[in-house]
Design a protein around this motif. Structure first.
Motif, mmCIF file in Angstrom:
data_model
loop_
_atom_site.group_PDB
_atom_site.id
_atom_site.type_symbol
_atom_site.label_atom_id
_atom_site.label_comp_id
_atom_site.label_asym_id
_atom_site.label_seq_id
_atom_site.Cartn_x
_atom_site.Cartn_y
_atom_site.Cartn_z
ATOM 1 N N TYR A 32 0.823 -1.054 0.041
ATOM 2 C CA TYR A 32 -0.002 0.029 0.009
ATOM 3 C C TYR A 32 1.030 1.119 -0.005
ATOM 4 C CZ TYR A 32 -3.323 3.526 1.261
ATOM 5 O OH TYR A 32 -4.075 4.869 0.934
ATOM 6 N N ALA A 33 1.609 1.439 0.965
ATOM 7 C CA ALA A 33 2.344 2.689 1.118
ATOM 8 C C ALA A 33 4.068 2.398 0.888
ATOM 9 C CB ALA A 33 2.305 3.211 2.592
ATOM 10 N N MET A 34 4.677 3.036 0.584
ATOM 11 C CA MET A 34 6.067 3.120 0.237
ATOM 12 C C MET A 34 6.741 4.281 0.821
ATOM 13 S SD MET A 34 6.822 1.216 -3.530
ATOM 14 C CE MET A 34 8.465 0.643 -2.892
ATOM 15 N N GLY A 35 8.122 4.307 1.374
ATOM 16 C CA GLY A 35 8.563 5.422 1.917
ATOM 17 C C GLY A 35 10.229 5.319 2.126
ATOM 18 N N TRP A 36 10.591 6.244 2.648
ATOM 19 C CA TRP A 36 12.146 6.472 2.931
ATOM 20 C C TRP A 36 12.460 6.882 4.309
ATOM 21 C CZ3 TRP A 36 15.498 5.079 -0.798
ATOM 22 C CH2 TRP A 36 15.294 5.170 -2.252
ATOM 23 N N PHE A 37 13.379 6.180 4.878
ATOM 24 C CA PHE A 37 13.836 6.365 6.216
ATOM 25 C C PHE A 37 15.244 6.728 6.008
ATOM 26 C CE2 PHE A 37 10.793 5.413 10.031
ATOM 27 C CZ PHE A 37 9.628 5.230 8.891
ATOM 28 N N ARG A 38 15.860 7.337 7.338
ATOM 29 C CA ARG A 38 17.433 7.657 7.151
ATOM 30 C C ARG A 38 18.040 7.251 8.382
ATOM 31 N NH1 ARG A 38 17.862 13.802 5.657
ATOM 32 N NH2 ARG A 38 17.323 14.944 7.927
ATOM 33 N N GLN A 39 19.209 6.852 8.404
ATOM 34 C CA GLN A 39 20.038 6.805 9.810
ATOM 35 C C GLN A 39 21.618 7.136 9.553
ATOM 36 O OE1 GLN A 39 20.101 2.809 11.255
ATOM 37 N NE2 GLN A 39 20.693 3.462 13.209
ATOM 38 N N ALA A 40 21.680 8.366 10.488
ATOM 39 C CA ALA A 40 23.175 8.893 10.368
ATOM 40 C C ALA A 40 23.886 8.381 11.347
ATOM 41 C CB ALA A 40 22.800 10.463 10.548
ATOM 42 N N PRO A 41 25.159 8.505 11.128
ATOM 43 C CA PRO A 41 26.173 7.804 12.188
ATOM 44 C C PRO A 41 25.850 7.931 13.713
ATOM 45 C CG PRO A 41 27.273 8.296 10.276
ATOM 46 C CD PRO A 41 25.996 8.866 10.108
ATOM 47 N N VAL A 93 22.577 6.905 5.769
ATOM 48 C CA VAL A 93 22.212 5.612 4.830
ATOM 49 C C VAL A 93 20.737 5.924 4.667
ATOM 50 C CG1 VAL A 93 22.039 3.319 4.639
ATOM 51 C CG2 VAL A 93 24.138 4.379 5.757
ATOM 52 N N TYR A 94 20.175 6.169 3.428
ATOM 53 C CA TYR A 94 18.908 5.875 3.041
ATOM 54 C C TYR A 94 18.335 4.851 3.177
ATOM 55 C CZ TYR A 94 18.882 11.034 3.221
ATOM 56 O OH TYR A 94 19.171 12.403 3.641
ATOM 57 N N TYR A 95 17.171 4.227 3.588
ATOM 58 C CA TYR A 95 16.361 2.903 3.455
ATOM 59 C C TYR A 95 15.104 3.214 2.804
ATOM 60 C CZ TYR A 95 19.897 1.261 6.520
ATOM 61 O OH TYR A 95 21.294 1.116 7.199
ATOM 62 N N CYS A 96 14.674 2.397 1.943
ATOM 63 C CA CYS A 96 13.280 2.173 1.362
ATOM 64 C C CYS A 96 12.591 1.155 2.205
ATOM 65 C CB CYS A 96 13.419 1.879 -0.168
ATOM 66 S SG CYS A 96 11.936 1.741 -0.899
ATOM 67 N N THR A 97 11.234 1.656 2.174
ATOM 68 C CA THR A 97 10.389 0.531 3.059
ATOM 69 C C THR A 97 8.947 0.503 2.446
ATOM 70 O OG1 THR A 97 9.531 -0.053 5.203
ATOM 71 C CG2 THR A 97 9.557 2.276 4.659
ATOM 72 N N ALA A 98 8.495 -0.521 2.521
ATOM 73 C CA ALA A 98 7.111 -0.752 1.710
ATOM 74 C C ALA A 98 6.355 -1.482 2.875
ATOM 75 C CB ALA A 98 7.365 -1.545 0.457
ATOM 76 N N GLY A 99 5.017 -1.235 2.869
ATOM 77 C CA GLY A 99 4.129 -1.797 3.831
ATOM 78 C C GLY A 99 2.766 -2.060 3.394
ATOM 79 N N PHE A 100 2.061 -2.825 4.249
ATOM 80 C CA PHE A 100 0.754 -3.226 3.947
ATOM 81 C C PHE A 100 -0.225 -2.155 4.467
ATOM 82 C CE2 PHE A 100 2.630 -6.662 2.009
ATOM 83 C CZ PHE A 100 3.078 -7.564 2.977
ATOM 84 N N ARG A 101 0.245 -1.642 5.649
ATOM 85 C CA ARG A 101 -0.467 -0.375 6.334
ATOM 86 C C ARG A 101 -0.721 0.838 5.517
ATOM 87 N NH1 ARG A 101 3.296 -0.194 11.092
ATOM 88 N NH2 ARG A 101 4.867 -0.837 9.693
ATOM 89 N N THR A 102 -1.464 1.811 6.257
ATOM 90 C CA THR A 102 -1.492 3.159 5.651
ATOM 91 C C THR A 102 -0.314 3.968 5.653
ATOM 92 O OG1 THR A 102 -2.168 3.997 7.563
ATOM 93 C CG2 THR A 102 -4.037 2.877 6.715
ATOM 94 N N TYR A 103 -0.420 4.795 4.936
ATOM 95 C CA TYR A 103 0.622 5.685 4.684
ATOM 96 C C TYR A 103 1.067 6.138 6.059
ATOM 97 C CZ TYR A 103 -2.451 9.759 4.635
ATOM 98 O OH TYR A 103 -3.011 10.807 4.895
ATOM 99 N N ALA A 104 0.018 6.422 6.927
ATOM 100 C CA ALA A 104 0.350 7.072 8.304
ATOM 101 C C ALA A 104 1.172 6.154 9.118
ATOM 102 C CB ALA A 104 -0.699 7.430 8.810
ATOM 103 N N GLY A 105 0.914 4.799 8.771
ATOM 104 C CA GLY A 105 1.187 3.812 9.749
ATOM 105 C C GLY A 105 2.767 3.644 9.360
ATOM 106 N N VAL A 106 3.109 3.680 8.054
ATOM 107 C CA VAL A 106 4.442 3.524 7.627
ATOM 108 C C VAL A 106 5.206 4.675 8.125
ATOM 109 C CG1 VAL A 106 5.708 3.331 5.563
ATOM 110 C CG2 VAL A 106 3.731 1.931 5.627
ATOM 111 N N ALA A 107 4.609 5.694 8.028
ATOM 112 C CA ALA A 107 5.426 6.868 8.428
ATOM 113 C C ALA A 107 5.853 6.875 9.877
ATOM 114 C CB ALA A 107 4.694 8.308 8.213
ATOM 115 N N SER A 108 4.905 6.339 10.646
ATOM 116 C CA SER A 108 5.029 6.213 12.086
ATOM 117 C C SER A 108 6.299 5.139 12.520
ATOM 118 C CB SER A 108 4.082 5.877 12.867
ATOM 119 O OG SER A 108 4.032 5.592 14.004
ATOM 120 N N SER A 109 6.246 4.062 11.988
ATOM 121 C CA SER A 109 7.146 2.990 12.292
ATOM 122 C C SER A 109 7.829 2.231 11.286
ATOM 123 C CB SER A 109 6.474 2.010 13.413
ATOM 124 O OG SER A 109 5.145 1.465 12.781
#
Length: 124
Positions: A32-41, A93-109
């Motif tokens: 359903y939703a796709m997004g990006w997260f990132r993690q700095a050192p 480092v930028y990570y792509c993520t994809a989920g079955f939940r709503t976009y709000a749920g993916v944004a949250s966790s």
């Protein structure tokens, strides 16, 4: 299962631009939703942007609002992150993520699947 492969990271000077891409394969019809997260050192992974299936709903972190743009090509099962006016603090480092939940749920966790990550380094 869903596989995510990121590309487009690299080294760029402050003020420059990069475009990240994340190609999904496998059971993409279930995403359903796709997004990006990132993690700095030395820091925790943080939310960057998310987009819903049809692209009508997008959410950005305050730190990237107005500089980054997330988009999605359903025909290619690919999500993009256009990053403009990059700052040193965008280095991560930028990570792509994809989920079955709503976009709000993916944004949250985050989503149910994650890519391997791509390094973005912004130099001064």
């Amino acid at each position: 299962q869903v596989q995510l492969v990121e590309s487009g990271g690299g080294l760029v000077q402050a003020g420059g631009s990069l475009r990240l891409a994340c190609a999904a394969s496998g059971r993409t019809f279930s995403i359903y939703a796709m997004g990006w997260f990132r993690q700095a050192p030395g820091k925790e992974r943080e939310f960057v942007a998310v987009i819903s299936r049809g692209g009508s709903n997008v959410v950005y972190a305050d730190s990237v609002e107005g500089r980054f743009t997330i988009s999605r090509d359903p025909g290619k099962n690919t999500v993009y992150l256009q990053m403009n006016s990059l700052k040193r603090e965008d280095t991560a480092v930028y990570y792509c993520t994809a989920g079955f939940r709503t976009y709000a749920g993916v944004a949250s966790s985050g989503g149910d699947y994650w890519g391997q990550g791509t390094q973005v380094t912004v130099s001064s």
